[in-house]
Design a protein around this motif. Structure first.
Motif, PDB file in Angstrom:
ATOM      1  N   THR A   1       0.934  -1.203   0.046  1.00 39.82           N
ATOM      2  CA  THR A   1      -0.165  -0.026   0.151  1.00 39.82           C
ATOM      3  C   THR A   1       0.941   1.310  -0.010  1.00 39.82           C
ATOM      4  OG1 THR A   1      -1.666  -1.203   1.231  1.00 39.82           O
ATOM      5  CG2 THR A   1      -2.019   1.094   1.201  1.00 39.82           C
ATOM      6  N   TYR A   2       1.957   1.143   0.970  1.00 41.14           N
ATOM      7  CA  TYR A   2       3.110   2.296   0.733  1.00 41.14           C
ATOM      8  C   TYR A   2       3.447   2.624  -0.707  1.00 41.14           C
ATOM      9  CZ  TYR A   2       4.537   3.446   5.748  1.00 41.14           C
ATOM     10  OH  TYR A   2       4.582   3.619   7.002  1.00 41.14           O
ATOM     11  N   ALA A   3       3.690   1.475  -1.471  1.00 40.52           N
ATOM     12  CA  ALA A   3       4.193   1.559  -2.834  1.00 40.52           C
ATOM     13  C   ALA A   3       3.447   2.203  -3.852  1.00 40.52           C
ATOM     14  CB  ALA A   3       4.678  -0.003  -3.108  1.00 40.52           C
ATOM     15  N   LEU A   4       2.178   2.358  -3.420  1.00 39.62           N
ATOM     16  CA  LEU A   4       1.267   3.148  -4.236  1.00 39.62           C
ATOM     17  C   LEU A   4       1.402   4.601  -4.200  1.00 39.62           C
ATOM     18  CD1 LEU A   4      -2.101   1.315  -3.648  1.00 39.62           C
ATOM     19  CD2 LEU A   4      -0.196   0.769  -5.372  1.00 39.62           C
ATOM     20  N   LEU A   5       2.149   5.011  -3.350  1.00 35.73           N
ATOM     21  CA  LEU A   5       2.796   6.497  -3.244  1.00 35.73           C
ATOM     22  C   LEU A   5       3.797   6.678  -4.341  1.00 35.73           C
ATOM     23  CD1 LEU A   5       2.974   6.770   0.715  1.00 35.73           C
ATOM     24  CD2 LEU A   5       1.091   7.956  -0.753  1.00 35.73           C
ATOM     25  N   LYS A   6       3.579   7.413  -5.247  1.00 32.63           N
ATOM     26  CA  LYS A   6       4.527   7.744  -6.375  1.00 32.63           C
ATOM     27  C   LYS A   6       5.538   8.584  -6.100  1.00 32.63           C
ATOM     28  CE  LYS A   6       0.865   6.673  -9.877  1.00 32.63           C
ATOM     29  NZ  LYS A   6       1.556   5.219 -10.250  1.00 32.63           N
TER      30      LYS A   6
ATOM     31  N   ASN B   1      -6.774   5.991  -9.405  1.00 31.93           N
ATOM     32  CA  ASN B   1      -5.766   5.255  -8.731  1.00 31.93           C
ATOM     33  C   ASN B   1      -5.777   5.702  -7.106  1.00 31.93           C
ATOM     34  OD1 ASN B   1      -4.483   4.109 -10.842  1.00 31.93           O
ATOM     35  ND2 ASN B   1      -3.281   5.824 -11.462  1.00 31.93           N
ATOM     36  N   ALA B   2      -6.236   6.932  -6.977  1.00 31.26           N
ATOM     37  CA  ALA B   2      -6.437   7.494  -5.605  1.00 31.26           C
ATOM     38  C   ALA B   2      -7.469   6.538  -4.787  1.00 31.26           C
ATOM     39  CB  ALA B   2      -6.564   8.900  -5.335  1.00 31.26           C
TER      40      ALA B   2
ATOM     41  N   PHE C   1      -2.802   7.122   7.372  1.00 34.34           N
ATOM     42  CA  PHE C   1      -1.990   8.336   6.855  1.00 34.34           C
ATOM     43  C   PHE C   1      -1.951   8.303   5.183  1.00 34.34           C
ATOM     44  CE2 PHE C   1       2.063   9.833   5.094  1.00 34.34           C
ATOM     45  CZ  PHE C   1       2.212  11.104   5.357  1.00 34.34           C
ATOM     46  N   ILE C   2      -1.714   7.083   4.753  1.00 35.34           N
ATOM     47  CA  ILE C   2      -1.669   6.753   3.449  1.00 35.34           C
ATOM     48  C   ILE C   2      -2.916   7.295   2.720  1.00 35.34           C
ATOM     49  CG2 ILE C   2      -1.130   5.228   1.611  1.00 35.34           C
ATOM     50  CD1 ILE C   2       0.551   3.527   3.486  1.00 35.34           C
ATOM     51  N   ARG C   3      -4.136   6.783   3.286  1.00 41.05           N
ATOM     52  CA  ARG C   3      -5.281   7.153   2.826  1.00 41.05           C
ATOM     53  C   ARG C   3      -5.449   8.678   2.790  1.00 41.05           C
ATOM     54  NH1 ARG C   3     -10.349   4.774   6.217  1.00 41.05           N
ATOM     55  NH2 ARG C   3      -9.321   6.210   7.691  1.00 41.05           N
ATOM     56  N   ALA C   4      -5.050   9.294   3.927  1.00 37.26           N
ATOM     57  CA  ALA C   4      -5.089  10.668   4.033  1.00 37.26           C
ATOM     58  C   ALA C   4      -4.326  11.516   2.900  1.00 37.26           C
ATOM     59  CB  ALA C   4      -4.723  11.303   5.257  1.00 37.26           C
ATOM     60  N   MET C   5      -3.131  11.062   2.587  1.00 41.88           N
ATOM     61  CA  MET C   5      -2.384  11.430   1.532  1.00 41.88           C
ATOM     62  C   MET C   5      -2.958  11.473   0.074  1.00 41.88           C
ATOM     63  SD  MET C   5       0.956  12.550   2.311  1.00 41.88           S
ATOM     64  CE  MET C   5       2.228  11.888   0.779  1.00 41.88           C
TER      65      MET C   5
END
Length: 569
Positions: A55-60, A111-112, A151-155
């Motif tokens: 899931t982290y890895a979806l942050l580009k 993607n989000a 946090f990732i969701r909020a990003m």
């Protein structure tokens, strides 16, 4: 059978981990059931943690993120060297898009929500895993993992917010095929409040800075990252585009329907909360802020690790050098950006007493100019970058080359005296301390009638690290004068970090700066010396007010009839 179907649906097809990401584990390519990933007998939480890492890895990473180029090449800071009408920066900077053809790398809606759904899967299921590791005595590490997913969701909600305004908030729900997916957009204010409340809720259940094991956990979300996300969201919310300058004044989806000066106060306090952690300092050498790993890099708040590589040099290095890899020179900084860098004495190049020499325009400039941009005569690879007409880096034949007379230097290793490219850390910093200082200065300046000492101190820390002498600002500046300085400091300090593109929108100045042509330099090499001629290289276009927000993708409005389109689209 129906229950089994739901179990399979709860895990989406796993998105591939971005190439070069070394620290995030790759979740197995085959689909797994919920019971496998969130195993009630897995005291180590191995499968669940792997799912979180995917899931982290979806942050580009922002390095050459938009079809191989930097987003800033769609702002007034750079243009694409390809000069191709099909390149993403060209399409964005010339306004050649609508709700049906927004380039995929910036059309982040789908993607989000894929990432938000994946985070929700983790949040909804991690509680059953009996993780033995502890965040602190008596508190399971899985609660930190859960907060990391939040946090990732909020990003991703922030990614949506700054592009589209208010968007549907799905909460913790994991939707199935039988659910009604027709959801209206939440208001801009509701989205801001949601992201801020998530950051407040999780800040006490994350790893705390300074980290006991910084090298092992440098890529993980901390309390400082949550506080910084909150500060950035509140800064955007307080900015003119959304706070008093709503493009559709009475429309709560596109911003606040009235101005409130207290929003600047909240933004300043949120940035101050990060500063008060006393956990971060500016790296002494500006260049090392981007190629040094923690714990030596004291500026990193949250990053996406990309490992040791030379892909930035390969994609953006100046042409004309026989290196391995060969530089492709994709990014051409504009003369507009070059002119924004002051002299080393801190004065703007057009200010009285600056000592700017138009016949030697790069001499005695802010050191960040040479650390950010290759200009004619820049040292590189035991030689010089030569961008005069016919020079090694602007031969005007063959390979793609600069169209402005400049190449991007930022993020690259210290190869000035090397004969070839090696490798260096090229991690992507979502949040760094310099950004927090500038956010505080901006918000505090707007919150006060006259800038106070804290505003001066924050800005002067940035200028001192840059190497300006004197770095101190003139005393007694007005709010307007300080605003001009802060905005310019943001421009040159944060260049190519995906800030300028959004800053000119949130400040609501894009209609001014992007409806002027982008300018480059042509340099002639004569016996008497170099001569410099400045001329437009690209006619950019910004259609106000519509383009201050992206259009909701047409296919999404067709699938979800409750989605209201943004004004002008």
């Amino acid at each position: 059978m129906k229950t089994f179907k739901y179990k399979i649906l709860l895990i989406t097809a796993v998105v591939a981990v971005v190439a070069g990401c070394k620290k995030y584990e790759q979740y197995p390519a085959e689909q797994r059931t919920i019971d496998y990933v969130f195993d009630k007998n897995d005291s180590l939480g191995t499968n669940a943690y792997s799912f979180l890492n995917s899931t982290y890895a979806l942050l580009k990473s922002g390095h050459n993120r938009v079809n191989g180029e930097y987003l800033d090449a769609a702002s007034d800071d750079a243009v694409s060297a390809s000069n191709n009408t099909t390149s993403v920066p060209y399409i964005l900077s010339t306004g050649s898009y609508n709700s049906t053809n927004l380039p995929v790398d910036e059309n982040v809606w789908q993607n989000a929500y894929v990432a938000i759904r994946k985070a929700n899967v983790f949040i909804s299921n991690i509680d059953v895993v009996p993780v033995k590791d502890e965040l602190r005595p008596g508190v399971s590490m899985k609660f930190a993992w859960k907060s990391e997913a939040r946090f990732i969701r909020a990003m991703f909600y922030f990614d949506l917010l700054k592009r589209y305004g208010g968007v549907p908030i799905v909460g913790d729900k994991v939707f199935t095929l039988d659910d009604d997916l027709n959801m209206p957009r939440n208001s801009f204010a509701e989205c801001v409040d949601y992201i801020v409340s998530e950051c407040d809720a999780i800040k006490g259940t994350l790893l705390t800075v300074p980290l006991a094991s910084p090298t092992a956990n440098s890529q993980r979300v901390t309390n400082a990252a949550a506080l910084t996300l909150k500060a950035k969201v509140l800064l955007y919310a307080a900015s003119p585009l959304f706070n008093g300058g709503n493009i559709d004044g009475a429309n709560p989806l596109t911003g606040y329907t009235s101005f409130d000066a207290n929003r600047w106060v909240l933004a300043a306090q949120a940035a101050k909360d990060v500063m008060d952690l006393n956990a971060f300092t500016l790296v002494p050498d500006f260049r090392n802020a981007f190629i040094t790993q923690v714990p030596a890099n004291t500026e990193v708040i949250f990053q996406r690790p990309n490992g040791l590589t030379n892909t930035v040099e390969s994609n953006n290095g100046p042409i004309g050098f026989t290196t391995n890899p060969i530089g492709q020179g994709k990014t051409s900084p504009t003369q507009d950006l070059v002119n924004a860098f002051p002299m080393k004495n801190g004065l703007a190049i057009d200010a009285p007493g600056s000592n700017y020499n138009e016949n030697d325009p790069y001499a005695n400039r802010d050191p960040r100019l040479g650390y950010t941009i290759f200009y004619n005569g820049s040292p590189w690879l035991n030689s010089l970058v030569l961008t005069y007409e016919g020079g090694r880096s602007k031969p005007n034949i063959g390979n793609q080359q600069t169209v402005t007379g400049y190449y991007m230097r930022k993020f690259m290793g210290l190869y000035e005296s090397q004969s070839n490219y090696g490798t260096a850390p090229e991690d992507w910093m979502f949040f760094r301390y310099a950004d927090v200082l500038l956010a505080y200065a901006e918000a505090q300046n707007e919150a006060l009638a006259t800038p106070d000492n804290s505003v001066y101190t924050a800005v002067e820390k940035i200028r001192q690290r840059a190497g300006l002498s004197p770095y101190q600002l003139a005393p007694g500046l007005s709010q307007d004068a300080m605003r001009t300085i802060i905005r310019n400091e943001r421009r040159i300090e944060m260049a190519f970090e995906e800030d300028r593109y959004w800053d000119i929108r949130r400040w609501k100045i894009a209609e001014d700066v992007m409806n002027k042509p982008r300018v480059g330099v042509t340099i002639a090499n004569a016996i008497a010396g170099y001569t410099y001629t400045y001329a437009p290289v690209l006619a950019t276009k910004f259609k106000a007010p519509a383009m201050y927000l992206y259009p909701i993708p047409y296919n999404e409005t067709v699938k979800n009839t409750k989605l209201k389109q943004n004004p002008g689209w």
